[in-house]
Design a protein around this motif. Structure first.
Motif, PDB file in Angstrom:
ATOM      1  N   HIS A 229      45.596  24.666  57.390  1.00 28.82           N
ATOM      2  CA  HIS A 229      45.408  23.405  58.119  1.00 28.82           C
ATOM      3  C   HIS A 229      46.393  22.344  57.618  1.00 28.82           C
ATOM      4  O   HIS A 229      46.968  21.600  58.420  1.00 28.82           O
ATOM      5  CB  HIS A 229      43.969  22.920  57.917  1.00 28.82           C
ATOM      6  CG  HIS A 229      43.653  21.647  58.638  1.00 28.82           C
ATOM      7  ND1 HIS A 229      43.542  21.579  60.010  1.00 28.82           N
ATOM      8  CD2 HIS A 229      43.433  20.384  58.167  1.00 28.82           C
ATOM      9  CE1 HIS A 229      43.264  20.328  60.357  1.00 28.82           C
ATOM     10  NE2 HIS A 229      43.190  19.595  59.263  1.00 28.82           N
ATOM     11  N   GLN A 277      29.551  20.600  57.918  1.00 33.79           N
ATOM     12  CA  GLN A 277      29.963  21.200  59.181  1.00 33.79           C
ATOM     13  C   GLN A 277      29.645  20.277  60.355  1.00 33.79           C
ATOM     14  O   GLN A 277      30.367  20.239  61.358  1.00 33.79           O
ATOM     15  CB  GLN A 277      29.257  22.540  59.367  1.00 33.79           C
ATOM     16  CG  GLN A 277      29.921  23.484  60.358  1.00 33.79           C
ATOM     17  CD  GLN A 277      29.350  24.883  60.251  1.00 33.79           C
ATOM     18  OE1 GLN A 277      28.155  25.070  60.014  1.00 33.79           O
ATOM     19  NE2 GLN A 277      30.189  25.889  60.406  1.00 33.79           N
ATOM     20  N   GLU A 278      28.576  19.514  60.223  1.00 28.03           N
ATOM     21  CA  GLU A 278      28.159  18.626  61.302  1.00 28.03           C
ATOM     22  C   GLU A 278      29.127  17.473  61.524  1.00 28.03           C
ATOM     23  O   GLU A 278      29.197  16.929  62.629  1.00 28.03           O
ATOM     24  CB  GLU A 278      26.749  18.094  61.023  1.00 28.03           C
ATOM     25  CG  GLU A 278      25.660  19.158  61.204  1.00 28.03           C
ATOM     26  CD  GLU A 278      24.276  18.654  60.874  1.00 28.03           C
ATOM     27  OE1 GLU A 278      24.166  17.489  60.408  1.00 28.03           O
ATOM     28  OE2 GLU A 278      23.304  19.412  61.054  1.00 28.03           O
ATOM     29  N   ILE A 279      29.860  17.077  60.489  1.00 32.12           N
ATOM     30  CA  ILE A 279      30.817  15.977  60.681  1.00 32.12           C
ATOM     31  C   ILE A 279      32.224  16.509  60.948  1.00 32.12           C
ATOM     32  O   ILE A 279      33.140  15.740  61.232  1.00 32.12           O
ATOM     33  CB  ILE A 279      30.858  15.032  59.463  1.00 32.12           C
ATOM     34  CG1 ILE A 279      31.444  15.745  58.228  1.00 32.12           C
ATOM     35  CG2 ILE A 279      29.481  14.470  59.162  1.00 32.12           C
ATOM     36  CD1 ILE A 279      31.783  14.784  57.108  1.00 32.12           C
ATOM     37  N   ALA A 280      32.396  17.835  60.837  1.00 30.37           N
ATOM     38  CA  ALA A 280      33.725  18.422  61.069  1.00 30.37           C
ATOM     39  C   ALA A 280      34.075  18.319  62.550  1.00 30.37           C
ATOM     40  O   ALA A 280      33.234  18.469  63.421  1.00 30.37           O
ATOM     41  CB  ALA A 280      33.759  19.877  60.610  1.00 30.37           C
ATOM     42  N   GLY A 281      35.321  18.043  62.797  1.00 31.58           N
ATOM     43  CA  GLY A 281      35.788  17.915  64.177  1.00 31.58           C
ATOM     44  C   GLY A 281      37.217  17.431  64.191  1.00 31.58           C
ATOM     45  O   GLY A 281      38.002  17.745  63.287  1.00 31.58           O
ATOM     46  N   ASP A 282      37.544  16.654  65.188  1.00 28.08           N
ATOM     47  CA  ASP A 282      38.921  16.179  65.324  1.00 28.08           C
ATOM     48  C   ASP A 282      39.353  15.287  64.170  1.00 28.08           C
ATOM     49  O   ASP A 282      40.513  15.285  63.783  1.00 28.08           O
ATOM     50  CB  ASP A 282      39.087  15.414  66.646  1.00 28.08           C
ATOM     51  CG  ASP A 282      38.936  16.326  67.851  1.00 28.08           C
ATOM     52  OD1 ASP A 282      39.136  17.553  67.674  1.00 28.08           O
ATOM     53  OD2 ASP A 282      38.611  15.828  68.940  1.00 28.08           O
ATOM     54  N   CYS A 284      37.815  15.221  61.032  1.00 18.81           N
ATOM     55  CA  CYS A 284      37.480  15.728  59.699  1.00 18.81           C
ATOM     56  C   CYS A 284      37.522  17.256  59.672  1.00 18.81           C
ATOM     57  O   CYS A 284      36.945  17.914  60.548  1.00 18.81           O
ATOM     58  CB  CYS A 284      36.083  15.245  59.279  1.00 18.81           C
ATOM     59  SG  CYS A 284      35.536  15.880  57.669  1.00 18.81           S
ATOM     60  N   PHE A 285      38.218  17.800  58.680  1.00 18.76           N
ATOM     61  CA  PHE A 285      38.259  19.250  58.456  1.00 18.76           C
ATOM     62  C   PHE A 285      37.499  19.530  57.171  1.00 18.76           C
ATOM     63  O   PHE A 285      37.829  18.992  56.111  1.00 18.76           O
ATOM     64  CB  PHE A 285      39.712  19.725  58.329  1.00 18.76           C
ATOM     65  CG  PHE A 285      39.850  21.220  58.209  1.00 18.76           C
ATOM     66  CD1 PHE A 285      39.965  22.013  59.340  1.00 18.76           C
ATOM     67  CD2 PHE A 285      39.864  21.836  56.961  1.00 18.76           C
ATOM     68  CE1 PHE A 285      40.088  23.395  59.244  1.00 18.76           C
ATOM     69  CE2 PHE A 285      39.993  23.214  56.857  1.00 18.76           C
ATOM     70  CZ  PHE A 285      40.102  23.992  58.000  1.00 18.76           C
ATOM     71  N   GLU A 309      31.061   7.791  54.957  1.00 19.34           N
ATOM     72  CA  GLU A 309      30.575   9.004  55.617  1.00 19.34           C
ATOM     73  C   GLU A 309      30.007   9.979  54.591  1.00 19.34           C
ATOM     74  O   GLU A 309      28.954  10.614  54.819  1.00 19.34           O
ATOM     75  CB  GLU A 309      31.723   9.660  56.391  1.00 19.34           C
ATOM     76  CG  GLU A 309      31.322  10.818  57.266  1.00 19.34           C
ATOM     77  CD  GLU A 309      30.467  10.398  58.446  1.00 19.34           C
ATOM     78  OE1 GLU A 309      29.752  11.265  58.989  1.00 19.34           O
ATOM     79  OE2 GLU A 309      30.488   9.204  58.832  1.00 19.34           O
TER      80      GLU A 309
END
Length: 375
Positions: A229, A277-282, A284-285, A309
């Motif tokens: 990443h 995992q719930e905050i992972a997305g565009d 946050c990795f 966060e």
């Protein structure tokens, strides 16, 4: 005016029907002359041994309550098939010492020996095999196209002599057709086999790539995926705001394992991983970095927003009353410490990890359960 003599109306159709009839008779004769399909050969004796191996793998997995993951399947295969002696010895030693063979145990074993996993070299080998098979398919398609063009050109040439030497022309057309049919069958068969092989390899590559980049216990991306990443970010268009890197480590995790066992420790890892995992997305990795340590990489987020966060996740954990489902005993509060730092240089991410690690240990030394910002 020149007079054009045309044959009687029934002559040309007769000539065409004669040619087509001969070709159709040739087709029927060829089909009839083909030998009947041979009966399927008896199943080899190795099938029964393969079935026994399959049953033993399943027995190993269920006996140790292991999840049905590719890594666990591979470990079971290596143990019951007497393939990996180091793994067999480690399993025997752990069982003698009373340590269960859990998902985390297998993960630790392979994690300490990255060369046993699906490293970049093995993935590259699979990718090369896929590319080679696809290349052979393309070559076969080209070969088939070339053969068809040559057949068309030869057929056109022969038909031009049909009126002068009809018998000889018909014989040559039949021979050309026979060769074309044989060649087409051969190419089609090989093309089907190559295509099936390429599809199998492509599926294997997708699975291998997913397995190689996934943490099998928490289902978060692993350290290898995190490093990929970062490489992808390096190649992307730079953003005005620097990414923020956070290193998070579960507090007193060894005490949880010692007091409640590794199975409960695994569930704690999964619980915290789920929060990340719930905050992972565009923006946050999230990845498992190793052991009880996780890494978060925030984009388009300030240091203050990233810290807030992380604190929000920590507050949510502290509000939960966790109980060991095996013994019924309360686990107490599960918490984690974090250190965050701005990622100044994507090409030198290790320097930022060290700065975040220093901030993480400052949080530990200050009493744990807090977030510290790197200087």
């Amino acid at each position: 005016m020149a007079t054009v003599h045309t044959p009687p109306e029934d002559v040309e159709p007769q000539r065409r029907s004669g040619l087509i009839g001969a070709l159709s008779r040739f087709g029927r004769t060829s089909a009839e002359a083909e030998p009947a399909a041979a009966p399927a050969p008896p199943r080899p004796a190795t099938v029964s041994s393969a079935r026994r191996l399959y049953d033993r793998i399943g027995d190993f997995l269920f006996r140790h309550s292991l999840e049905l993951t590719p890594l666990n399947f591979g470990a079971a295969h290596d143990v019951v098939g007497d393939i990996n002696q180091e793994l067999i010895n480690a399993v025997s030693k752990s069982l003698l010492e009373g340590e269960p063979i859990s998902n985390a145990w297998i993960e630790r074993f392979y994690g300490e020996r990255p060369e046993d996993g699906l490293g970049s070299g093995k993935l590259e080998d699979i990718a090369n095999s896929v590319e080679a098979e696809l290349g052979r398919c393309i070559a076969l398609i080209g070969q088939s196209g070339t053969a068809q063009k040559e057949f068309g050109d030869a057929l056109t040439s022969e038909i031009a002599t049909l009126e002068t030497t009809p018998a000889q022309t018909l014989s040559r057309v039949v021979e050309l057709t026979r060769k074309m049919v044989a060649q087409t069958r051969s190419v089609d068969q090989e093309l089907r086999e190559r295509r099936e092989q390429a599809q199998t390899l492509r599926s294997t590559l997708r699975t291998a790539n997913r397995v190689a980049n996934l943490d099998h216990l928490t289902n978060l991306p692993n350290r290898r995926a995190f490093e990929k990443h970062i490489r992808d970010l390096t190649a992307a268009v730079p953003r005005s705001q620097k990414p923020v890197l956070a290193m998070c480590d579960i507090d007193h995790f060894k005490k949880i394992n010692d007091a409640h066992g590794h199975a409960t420790g695994d569930r704690v890892l999964k619980l915290i991983a789920k929060q990340f995992q719930e905050i992972a997305g565009d923006f946050c990795f999230a990845a498992r970095f190793g052991g009880e340590e996780f890494v978060l990489l925030f984009q388009d987020t300030s240091m203050e927003e990233a810290a807030a966060e992380i604190d929000r996740i920590r507050t949510g954990l502290l509000e939960r009353k966790l109980v060991d489902k095996d013994s019924g005993r309360p686990l107490g509060q599960v918490n984690f410490s974090a250190g965050i730092a701005e990622l100044d240089d994507l090409a030198d991410v290790h320097a930022t990890i060290e700065r975040a690690d220093t901030a993480l240990y400052a949080a530990k030394n200050a009493g744990r359960g807090r977030t510290c910002v790197a200087a």
